[in-house]
Design an enzyme around this catalytic site. Structure first.
Site, PDB file in Angstrom:
ATOM      1  N   SER A 182      -6.243  -3.712   0.975  1.00 24.79           N
ATOM      2  CA  SER A 182      -5.953  -4.679   0.419  1.00 24.79           C
ATOM      3  C   SER A 182      -4.577  -4.668   1.132  1.00 24.79           C
ATOM      4  CB  SER A 182      -5.225  -3.729  -0.776  1.00 24.79           C
ATOM      5  OG  SER A 182      -3.580  -3.635  -1.081  1.00 24.79           O
ATOM      6  N   TYR A 210      -0.229   4.376  -2.737  1.00 25.15           N
ATOM      7  CA  TYR A 210      -1.299   4.099  -2.568  1.00 25.15           C
ATOM      8  C   TYR A 210      -1.921   2.887  -1.455  1.00 25.15           C
ATOM      9  CZ  TYR A 210      -3.519  -0.787  -3.969  1.00 25.15           C
ATOM     10  OH  TYR A 210      -5.083  -1.799  -4.396  1.00 25.15           O
TER      11      TYR A 210
END
Length: 249
Positions: free
Chosen positions: A144, A157
């Site tokens: 990501s 995260y």
């Protein structure tokens, strides 16, 4: 878009929806045999049926990447033989202030986003190394843009995704000399189920605001990047790809 992946054998984790499902479709439409791995059997079966209806090859393997994958590996080998393309896509995104102390969420993200990735690599790295002796061999990790940026309430995260990005770089140092290509894909804002995992309504609204402000990619657009990267000539490795909506900085 479709590419030439004729005679390739792929495993895609997190294939029940979103980016994983779209990656499976791109690979199958490009001629690869695709094993679909995820926990949701009905979704996987529906996707496999769709691939077959389109003239491709795909089958569902119900598996949890955080658990032992021996049965899944056996099912893939029994059906398609050796694997030469692995896409580590399974992941979960949960968000809360760090002070909330949501250790349950932290554990779930670490288990899926890091340990799950490692479990899949452990399960199929032997295949990839062997396959590299005779043709293209690819490990694709879906990370990501959060591996590099700061998003309030997403500390754990983004830390797990930073781990995936750094792991990918180190794996390339180990596997590249063995002719296994390692590609790390870092999507920005993308339409998928990830945001639906967020239980905190205020944070979920904030994410919707980010999307409204800069737009978001479709899962199919991210999948197209994977199809392109894995269809290059054997000696060409697109090591790291950051794909963002044009307005996201």
């Amino acid at each position: 878009m479709t590419y030439d992946l004729t005679n390739r054998t792929a495993v895609v984790t997190g294939a029940a929806s979103g980016i994983g499902a779209e990656i499976a479709l791109v690979l199958a439409r490009s001629g690869a045999r695709v094993a679909l791995l995820a926990r949701r059997t009905e979704r996987l079966t529906a996707l496999a049926d769709r691939i077959v209806a389109e003239g491709g090859q795909g089958f569902a393997v119900t598996a949890d990447v955080t658990k032992d994958l021996s049965d899944a590996v056996r099912a893939v080998h029994d059906t398609y033989g050796r694997v030469d393309l692995v896409v580590n896509n399974a992941g979960v995104m949960l968000a809360n202030p760090i002070a909330a102390g949501r250790t349950d969420e932290w554990s779930r993200m670490i288990d899926t986003n890091i340990s799950g990735v490692l479990n899949v690599i452990d399960a199929f790295s032997g295949d990839l190394i062997e396959a590299a002796g005779s043709g293209p061999s690819d490990l694709v990790n879906i990370s990501s843009v959060g591996a590099h940026l700061t998003f309030p309430n997403f500390a754990v995260y983004t830390a797990t995704k930073a781990a995936v990005t750094h792991l990918s770089a180190n794996l390339r140092a180990e596997l590249g000399p063995l002719d296994v290509r390692v590609t790390n894909v870092e999507p920005g804002f993308t339409e998928s189920e990830l945001a639906e995992h967020i239980g905190n309504a205020a944070i979920r609204d904030a994410v919707d605001g980010w999307f409204d402000g800069v737009g978001r990619l479709t899962s199919a657009e991210v999948a197209d990047v994977v199809g392109y990267a894995t269809s290059r000539a054997k000696h060409v490795n697109l090591r790291q790809i950051m794909v963002l909506p044009t307005r996201q900085v």
